[in-house]
Design an enzyme around this catalytic site. Structure first.
Site, mmCIF file in Angstrom:
data_model
loop_
_atom_site.group_PDB
_atom_site.id
_atom_site.type_symbol
_atom_site.label_atom_id
_atom_site.label_comp_id
_atom_site.label_asym_id
_atom_site.label_seq_id
_atom_site.Cartn_x
_atom_site.Cartn_y
_atom_site.Cartn_z
ATOM 1 N N ASP A 109 0.844 -1.186 0.000
ATOM 2 C CA ASP A 109 0.000 0.000 0.000
ATOM 3 C C ASP A 109 0.885 1.243 0.000
ATOM 4 O O ASP A 109 1.855 1.310 0.763
ATOM 5 C CB ASP A 109 -0.886 0.019 1.243
ATOM 6 C CG ASP A 109 -2.336 -0.234 0.926
ATOM 7 O OD1 ASP A 109 -3.032 0.748 0.609
ATOM 8 O OD2 ASP A 109 -2.780 -1.387 0.997
ATOM 9 N N ASP A 216 -3.356 4.384 -2.164
ATOM 10 C CA ASP A 216 -4.487 4.788 -1.338
ATOM 11 C C ASP A 216 -5.019 6.156 -1.774
ATOM 12 O O ASP A 216 -4.238 7.070 -2.069
ATOM 13 C CB ASP A 216 -4.025 4.839 0.123
ATOM 14 C CG ASP A 216 -5.155 5.048 1.100
ATOM 15 O OD1 ASP A 216 -6.120 4.261 1.067
ATOM 16 O OD2 ASP A 216 -5.074 5.998 1.910
ATOM 17 N N GLU A 274 -6.704 3.610 -5.829
ATOM 18 C CA GLU A 274 -8.041 3.683 -5.235
ATOM 19 C C GLU A 274 -8.663 4.995 -5.693
ATOM 20 O O GLU A 274 -8.178 6.066 -5.343
ATOM 21 C CB GLU A 274 -7.937 3.629 -3.707
ATOM 22 C CG GLU A 274 -9.280 3.685 -3.021
ATOM 23 C CD GLU A 274 -9.172 3.787 -1.513
ATOM 24 O OE1 GLU A 274 -10.077 3.305 -0.816
ATOM 25 O OE2 GLU A 274 -8.177 4.361 -1.012
ATOM 26 N N HIS A 349 -10.705 -4.628 2.122
ATOM 27 C CA HIS A 349 -10.669 -4.429 3.567
ATOM 28 C C HIS A 349 -11.638 -3.361 4.053
ATOM 29 O O HIS A 349 -11.805 -3.207 5.264
ATOM 30 C CB HIS A 349 -9.252 -4.046 3.988
ATOM 31 C CG HIS A 349 -8.792 -2.749 3.394
ATOM 32 N ND1 HIS A 349 -8.562 -2.595 2.045
ATOM 33 C CD2 HIS A 349 -8.542 -1.535 3.948
ATOM 34 C CE1 HIS A 349 -8.185 -1.354 1.804
ATOM 35 N NE2 HIS A 349 -8.165 -0.687 2.938
ATOM 36 N N ASP A 350 -12.257 -2.621 3.149
ATOM 37 C CA ASP A 350 -13.177 -1.545 3.519
ATOM 38 C C ASP A 350 -14.637 -1.891 3.279
ATOM 39 O O ASP A 350 -15.493 -1.009 3.432
ATOM 40 C CB ASP A 350 -12.843 -0.280 2.710
ATOM 41 C CG ASP A 350 -11.592 0.419 3.199
ATOM 42 O OD1 ASP A 350 -11.258 0.270 4.390
ATOM 43 O OD2 ASP A 350 -10.945 1.114 2.391
#
Length: 601
Positions: A109, A216, A274, A349-350
């Site tokens: 990340d 991110d 993202e 993961h979100d």
């Protein structure tokens, strides 16, 4: 447009996302770690994984066992160190080497919209207005109401509730944080800041062999210079959603081109950004066009946003299957005739678990549902991303769990905000808990279910894991499915990944075509490859039997079914019509008389 990226290694890849805290605990402290990941590298290779994506494992200065870090690693205090409970830099070097030895890549990340407020850069910035690093972050003076009340510079709402601005008594100014107040936003307008980011967050790890980054909130670096109040869409609160001012800002593409020129191009590194708040395909293509060298691909969130409220994520909304089908078609077809690329995913993961959100997690249907979703994903064009536990059909937390069982800052803060606003109204809080049980980030962060032993084989710590293990771990776990073989969800995922790679021309790179897109029960789509292969996929998104009509491609033969390969003859009807069982998926393969022509990508 010229084909500038047809042979990129990452296009045919299957990527597996690992959430370190919840993957595997190797030392009995109840928290997942890097050596735990290392112990499962052969498991990933056997699954068919090509890229391992490790979510943030960097140092965060805050440590609480019940909630590691403030935002689970997205609050970074040192990019060049590993969070001590996870391991060391040497452990990461060993993991990189182990992946490479098995022919797999590893990406990390890249979290550079913000740091932790414990990062040395921010400590300097906060120390004085004349500090050389003061403008490495975004500081603004307060404004005042007519009665003299001090107000933040804007009415922007944080993703984690409350204002995006935090007042600092020491220097009497506010700093910007789009997320938690412990996550101040970096000021990308400053060349010195960008250079430090490139050196510390990127080159340090690329020089150790990392193959790229998941980036991110990649479209939030450029905030512009005009900080305006956001329109009022929820009159109950002073703070309002303001993404229209801080997402896709005026210098975003300039910053990404510079990042490539100065760093990424020198390493042949892959990037997947993202990209929230960007529903326009033309705007997305601005980021992923190969000729412009910005991002390899992005995550577009229309699918995982299904069922979320327009004004707030946790305001549940009803939805119907044509919405999902339209979204799939939109993001499958938007790269046609371009040099762009796309991704395939429905978990991370979100998000809540896909079986619970898009199919059925009822015990009698969850395995069939998980297989059906696996078939859909493995048949779609783009780079495929699988989230840990998705391959065994992990599901959302039970509805019976109280708020005390939740650990995520976003969920807990939302509950507290709504409790205060409603004065603890039972009906309102029941609705909040229902929303969290469907959409909450904790659903994806439960410990990985390795076997039926205590704590799902995730940890041997007597008190258990950092977060509660799912109640159904004895029914849903890796060991049980390995024993069951190809009939299990895990076995079906392995089979579909192999099939996807064997037929990559049509499944990974083929041209998508939807059929009966207004049907509310079933999803039928076709794929045509440049080499002449054609595929038809028929999916039943209900607990009842339904007939579907296959595309008129001609020469289609049944090859894969989520109920197994038996029974094709008796499921047939007239001509192209087939009857699908509850949550069933069926895939047919044939040859095209005329190919659709190659993509430019």
């Amino acid at each position: 447009m010229a084909d500038t990226s047809a042979k990129q290694w990452w296009k045919d890849a299957v990527c597996y996302q690992i959430y370190p805290a919840s993957f595997k605990d190797s030392n009995g402290d109840g928290l997942g770690d890097i050596p735990g990941i290392l112990s499962k590298v052969d498991y990933l290779k056997d699954l068919g994984i090509d890229i391992v994506w490790v979510s943030p494992m960097y140092t965060s200065s805050r440590r609480r066992f019940d909630s590691p870090q403030v935002d689970m690693g997205y609050d970074i205090s040192d990019y060049e160190k590993v969070y001590a409970p996870y391991g060391t830099v040497k452990d990461m070097e060993a993991l990189i080497a182990a992946c490479h030895e098995r022919g797999m890549k590893l990406i990390l990340d890249l979290v550079v919209n913000h740091t932790s407020d414990q990062h040395a850069w921010f400590k300097e910035s906060r120390s004085a207005k004349d500090n050389p690093k003061r403008d490495w972050y975004i500081w603004k003076p307060p404004r005042y109401a007519e009665d003299g009340t001090r107000l933040p510079p804007t009415n922007w709402r944080s993703y984690f509730s409350g204002s995006t601005w935090e007042y600092d008594e020491h220097t009497a100014e506010y700093f910007l944080h789009l997320f938690a107040k412990e996550q101040p936003d970096l000021n990308w307008e400053k060349p010195e800041t960008r250079k430090a980011i490139y050196d510390s967050a990127m080159r340090f790890w690329l020089d150790k062999g990392v193959d790229g980054f998941r980036v991110d909130v990649v479209n939030m670096y450029s905030k512009g210079v005009g900080f305006k109040d956001a329109p009022i869409v929820d009159s109950r609160f002073y703070e309002q959603p303001a993404w229209l001012y801080y997402a896709n800002g005026p210098r975003m593409h300039e910053f990404l081109r510079e990042m490539n020129e100065q760093v990424l191009n020198k390493y042949d590194a892959v990037t997947v950004g993202e990209l929230p708040h960007t529903p326009d395909p033309d705007k997305v293509l601005d980021y992923v066009g190969a000729g412009d060298k910005q991002l390899s691909m992005v995550f577009q969130f229309d699918i995982v946003d299904i069922g979320q409220g327009k004004d707030h994520k946790y305001h549940l909304e009803e939805w119907r299957l044509p919405l999902l089908k339209g979204i799939v078609a939109k993001w499958q077809q938007f790269i046609d005739g371009t040099d762009g690329w796309t991704t395939v995913f429905c978990e991370n993961h979100d998000q809540g678990r896909s079986v619970s959100r898009f199919a059925s997690d009822h015990p009698s249907h969850r395995a069939h549902s998980a297989k059906m979703l696996s078939m859909m994903l493995c048949a779609l064009t783009g780079t495929l991303f699988v989230y840990q536990g998705q391959e065994i059909g992990m599901i959302n937390v039970p509805r019976s769990w109280p708020i005390d069982a939740y650990r995520d800052i976003e969920s807990v803060n939302f509950y507290k905000t709504m409790a205060a606003e409603s004065r603890n109204d039972p009906a309102e809080l029941e609705y909040v808990m229902r929303s969290l049980q469907v959409l909450g980030r904790d659903n994806a962060r439960l410990p990985m279910q390795w076997d039926g032993s205590a704590h799902a084989g995730f940890t041997d710590r007597e008190e258990g894991a950092w977060m509660r293990v799912h109640d159904a771990y004895q029914e849903i776990n890796v060991a049980r499915q390995v024993q069951a073989g190809e009939e299990s969800v895990l076995g079906f995922w392995k089979k579909m990944i192999r099939f996807r790679k064997e037929h990559r021309d049509v499944l990974v790179h083929g041209v998508f075509e939807g059929f009966g897109m207004e049907d509310e029960n079933t999803f039928v789509f076709g794929k045509k490859g440049a080499g002449g292969e054609k595929v038809a996929v028929a999916l039943n998104f209900t607990a009842d039997e339904h007939e579907v009509e296959l595309p008129g491609y001609g020469g289609l033969q049944f090859v894969v079914g989520s109920y197994g390969d038996a029974g094709e003859a008796e499921r047939g009807a007239q001509g192209r019509v087939r009857k699908l069982r509850p949550w069933e998926g069926r895939l047919y393969l044939g040859r095209c008389e005329g190919s659709p022509g190659p993509r430019t990508s």
